[in-house]
Motif scaffolding. Structure first.
Motif, PDB file in Angstrom:
ATOM      1  N   GLU A  94      -5.086   1.719   2.780  1.00 42.74           N
ATOM      2  CA  GLU A  94      -5.042   0.549   3.663  1.00 42.74           C
ATOM      3  C   GLU A  94      -5.200   0.984   5.103  1.00 42.74           C
ATOM      4  N   GLU A  95      -4.655   2.148   5.428  1.00 36.98           N
ATOM      5  CA  GLU A  95      -4.650   2.615   6.822  1.00 36.98           C
ATOM      6  C   GLU A  95      -6.031   3.024   7.318  1.00 36.98           C
TER       7      GLU A  95
ATOM      8  N   ASP B 279       3.031  -6.302   3.758  1.00 37.87           N
ATOM      9  CA  ASP B 279       2.796  -5.155   4.643  1.00 37.87           C
ATOM     10  C   ASP B 279       3.664  -5.386   5.881  1.00 37.87           C
TER      11      ASP B 279
ATOM     12  N   ASP C 281       6.374   1.503   6.601  1.00 33.68           N
ATOM     13  CA  ASP C 281       5.071   0.861   6.414  1.00 33.68           C
ATOM     14  C   ASP C 281       4.262   1.762   5.502  1.00 33.68           C
ATOM     15  N   ASP C 282       4.064   1.546   4.201  1.00 36.26           N
ATOM     16  CA  ASP C 282       4.429   0.290   3.612  1.00 36.26           C
ATOM     17  C   ASP C 282       5.316   0.498   2.389  1.00 36.26           C
TER      18      ASP C 282
ATOM     19  N   HIS D  43       0.811  -1.220   0.000  1.00 33.87           N
ATOM     20  CA  HIS D  43       0.000   0.000   0.000  1.00 33.87           C
ATOM     21  C   HIS D  43       0.842   1.267   0.000  1.00 33.87           C
TER      22      HIS D  43
HETATM   23 CO    CO Z   1       0.819  -1.182   6.556  1.00 32.52          CO
END
Ligand code: CO
Length: 428
Positions: free
Chosen positions: A264-265, A310, A232-233, A79
């Motif tokens: 994604e977060e 991830d 991340d990421d 991501h």
């Molecule tokens: Co992540």
């Protein structure tokens, strides 16, 4: 350039999701990948290289397989987004004493107090008046110098600060951009106008976020650690991209795919997130463009494999009790497979076996991450994506410390090892 120097350059060029996608895009173009548009017809030859951008913040690249249209896809997903602070509309807040703050909204789950007292700046995209009301002119924007800070309260006003200090996102976390400004109300617009050299009246809206301007750096006695924002990421994005470009020249019957999603977060529930059917649409169109039928597409999916990449939690030297007693990946121990009995991760024995075999081929070690049974843990891309496409696959990541801090720590060895494992995958 070695992989770590290259990763640092990649991170510094990618302060927010839109810029991460642009950095990936430029590297793909340099290596002969051509852009496809979801609104146009696709012409795909065996072995040809293409990419699709969705919303400017997600990007999907592939090297078309040389096999039949029903041959599968080997996919690595990661991501582009990281937790942080988004600038609200009408952001300027002139304060008593003359200073001007910007109003922000928290994106995802950052560790708030790591953002204090840092040289921050602004990056993202701006929407300008375009050729039609439905087609604004979208431009990337980055203020390339430190410009803002979120100043912490002096300890003398809160002597108990080190005993725990609850923070309000609305009161405590607002960045200061100026000490004195004659026209504070138009400040963001003026900044955009100057940065992009456009008429202020042409500016319709923006997606701008704060970023830490401190560059990525290797640290440690032997430079064995990496300190940066957005590991991340983006470290997994970089590993997937490096492996794809490394193997793009080698023929394969399989179509190799790199899928970089946004959001994604915040749960992946956007048109550019893993919860949308965007990847399903792209894979289907790859099959169709090669003359395949709907049946061929379904057979290709059955022949596919997904690595959902991830970052994971490495064993923290100050908090070893937080981790599972027998499965606590360490920094420097290699990439780790994520396992969860309640299927928060897509990994099962079948897919873990695949990833371990790939690590064997690459001659790198591999670890397991399992939650301490009294700790809930997070979620990631794999399961959300498989609700759209029933893929076999594994959730994995490199172990890091301080996930969602403005600066996270990883191991340089793990990054190189992850690239080697991904390259073994794309060599299939
Ligand atoms: Co992540």
């Amino acid at each position: 350039m070695n992989h770590i120097t290259d990763l640092c350059a990649f991170l510094d060029a990618s302060p927010v999701n839109f810029w991460a996608v642009e950095t990936v895009r430029q590297r793909l173009e340099e290596q002969g990948f051509s852009r496809l548009d979801m609104g146009q017809a696709w012409d795909i030859e065996p072995g040809s290289r293409h990419y699709v951008v969705q919303n400017g913040s997600a990007i999907f690249a592939f090297v078309a397989g040389s096999g039949s249209p029903r041959k599968g896809f080997n996919i690595i997903a990661a991501h582009s987004d990281s937790p942080g602070f988004r600038i609200k509309p009408r952001a300027e807040m002139p304060c008593e004493g003359g200073a001007v703050k910007l109003n922000t909204e928290v994106y995802g789950g950052p560790i708030l107090y790591t953002w204090f007292d840092r040289p921050l700046s602004l990056a993202g995209r701006v929407a300008l008046r375009g050729s039609s009301p439905l087609r604004p002119d979208i431009r990337l924007m980055r203020v390339d110098r430190p410009m803002l800070t979120i100043p912490h309260l002096a300890i003398h006003f809160n002597r108990a600060v080190n005993e725990g200090n609850p923070l309000s996102k609305q009161k405590d976390m607002l960045p200061v951009i100026a000490l004195d400004c004659p026209k504070p109300k138009g400040l963001v617009r003026m900044l955009i106008s100057e940065t992009l050299d456009v008429d202020p009246d042409a500016i319709l809206d923006y997606d701008l976020s704060l970023y830490d301007t401190t560059p990525a750096a290797t640290i440690g006695l032997e430079n064995e650690m990496l300190s940066s924002g957005r590991l991340d990421d983006l470290s997994m994005v970089h590993a997937a991209l490096t492996a794809l470009l490394d193997k793009a020249d080698e023929p394969s019957d399989y179509t190799r795919v790199m899928a970089i999603f946004d959001n994604e977060e915040t749960g992946s529930g956007t048109k550019q997130g893993a919860g949308s059917p965007i990847l399903e649409h792209i894979l289907r169109r790859i099959v169709t463009a090669a003359g395949g039928t709907d049946d061929d597409y379904l057979r290709a999916v059955a022949d596919s494999f997904l690595i959902s990449a991830d970052d994971a939690h490495g064993l923290h030297p100050n908090y070893v009790e937080k981790q599972d007693p027998t499965n606590h990946p360490v920094l420097g121990g290699g990439p780790c497979i994520k396992v969860n009995a309640n299927c928060k991760y897509m990994t099962d024995a079948d897919s873990a076996a695949v990833f371990r075999s790939l690590c064997d081929i690459a001659d790198v070690p591999c670890q397991y991450f399992v939650n301490h049974s009294d700790v809930a843990g997070g979620s990631t891309l794999g399961n959300i994506l498989t609700s759209q496409i029933p893929l076999r696959g594994v959730d994995m990541g490199a172990p890091i410390w301080a996930m969602h801090s403005v600066r996270e720590t990883a191991s340089t060895f793990d990054h190189t090892a992850t690239i080697a494992a991904f390259s073994a995958f794309f060599a299939q």
